[in-house]
Design a protein around this motif. Sequence first.
Motif, PDB file in Angstrom:
ATOM      1  N   GLU A   1      77.296  25.404  -6.697  1.00 53.92           N
ATOM      2  CA  GLU A   1      78.743  25.546  -6.440  1.00 53.92           C
ATOM      3  C   GLU A   1      79.447  26.903  -6.506  1.00 53.92           C
ATOM      4  OE1 GLU A   1      82.286  22.462  -7.185  1.00 53.92           O
ATOM      5  OE2 GLU A   1      80.419  22.017  -7.869  1.00 53.92           O
ATOM      6  N   LYS A   2      79.213  27.184  -8.336  1.00 48.34           N
ATOM      7  CA  LYS A   2      80.057  27.778  -8.997  1.00 48.34           C
ATOM      8  C   LYS A   2      79.246  29.317  -8.698  1.00 48.34           C
ATOM      9  CE  LYS A   2      80.370  25.847 -13.294  1.00 48.34           C
ATOM     10  NZ  LYS A   2      79.252  26.267 -15.188  1.00 48.34           N
TER      11      LYS A   2
ATOM     12  N   LYS B   1      78.626  15.421  -4.502  1.00 53.99           N
ATOM     13  CA  LYS B   1      79.291  13.941  -4.411  1.00 53.99           C
ATOM     14  C   LYS B   1      78.590  12.986  -4.463  1.00 53.99           C
ATOM     15  CE  LYS B   1      83.608  16.213  -4.726  1.00 53.99           C
ATOM     16  NZ  LYS B   1      85.441  15.935  -4.098  1.00 53.99           N
ATOM     17  N   THR B   2      77.780  13.027  -2.895  1.00 49.86           N
ATOM     18  CA  THR B   2      76.826  11.789  -2.249  1.00 49.86           C
ATOM     19  C   THR B   2      75.352  11.853  -3.348  1.00 49.86           C
ATOM     20  OG1 THR B   2      77.925  12.488  -0.171  1.00 49.86           O
ATOM     21  CG2 THR B   2      75.883  10.908   0.140  1.00 49.86           C
ATOM     22  N   ALA B   3      74.626  12.557  -3.570  1.00 52.88           N
ATOM     23  CA  ALA B   3      73.509  12.748  -4.845  1.00 52.88           C
ATOM     24  C   ALA B   3      74.298  11.984  -5.783  1.00 52.88           C
ATOM     25  CB  ALA B   3      73.474  14.275  -4.681  1.00 52.88           C
TER      26      ALA B   3
ATOM     27  N   VAL C   1      79.672  20.643  -1.449  1.00 53.15           N
ATOM     28  CA  VAL C   1      80.199  19.960  -2.533  1.00 53.15           C
ATOM     29  C   VAL C   1      80.157  18.654  -2.097  1.00 53.15           C
ATOM     30  CG1 VAL C   1      82.889  19.367  -3.697  1.00 53.15           C
ATOM     31  CG2 VAL C   1      81.673  21.816  -3.598  1.00 53.15           C
ATOM     32  N   ALA C   2      80.220  18.369  -0.496  1.00 48.74           N
ATOM     33  CA  ALA C   2      80.031  16.930  -0.516  1.00 48.74           C
ATOM     34  C   ALA C   2      79.046  16.437  -0.775  1.00 48.74           C
ATOM     35  CB  ALA C   2      80.503  16.968   1.363  1.00 48.74           C
TER      36      ALA C   2
END
Length: 259
Positions: free
Chosen positions: A30-31, A162-164, A158-159
């Motif tokens: 992500e970064k 968040k789900t993980a 990102v989605a």
Amino acid sequence: MAQKQSILGRVAQLTRANINALIDRAEDPEKMLDQMIRDYTNSIAEAEKAVAETIGNLRLAEADHAEDVRDAKDWGAKALAASQKADALRSNGQDGEAARFDNLAKVALGKQIQHENEAKQAAPMIESQNEVVEKLKTGLVQMRGKLGELQVKRDELVARQKTAQAQARVQSAVQSIDILDPTSELSRFEDKVRRVEAQVAGQAELAASSIDAQFEELELDSTQLEVEARLAELKQLGTGSSAPQGSLTGQPDETENPA
């Protein structure tokens, strides 16, 4: 020219970037994607500025080339007009004036040749710059496409992250429930209640046994009293006459009451 090559090289490098491979190698995807988006955005802005300058320079060169072509045509027309004027004057016997116009024609022809040479020299450079500009435009389109791909990948990642994380929290909660199984607590409580119930039942049974024992003791006492009474009766009979048979058996003596 070196600046153009630098722009082309950077555009080519960015458009060839394998985003999936970069993500796989990244410790924090992500970064890494956020940084890549910033880098791409900055590079696109820089490339757009450089491409705009290149296009501007190209348009100036094209304008100069068109002006050289136009001036060469104009000076050619002037040379022709001067030459025709010289011929006309010479036919009228005005050789001196004709020579002056011939000289003007020569000057015009020199200007024509100068502008033609400048236009001729500029043509290959303009053609080359047009190719460069087209490549830069194509590269910018590809870079914008890559930027869009990066943004989609970033949002998708990102989605997914968040789900993980949510799934991890659920799994952790499930594991904690497995470790502290409420049904096992209920089972232990039920066992405790059963033990109390068994203890109460045992105490009740013990109490009942005690009462039965007391009643059995009373029965034993009554039997003993009857034995003592009968013994006393036997003692009394022993001191008198012979004990009639019926007294012991409880049956009437037939000899005492003859028929």
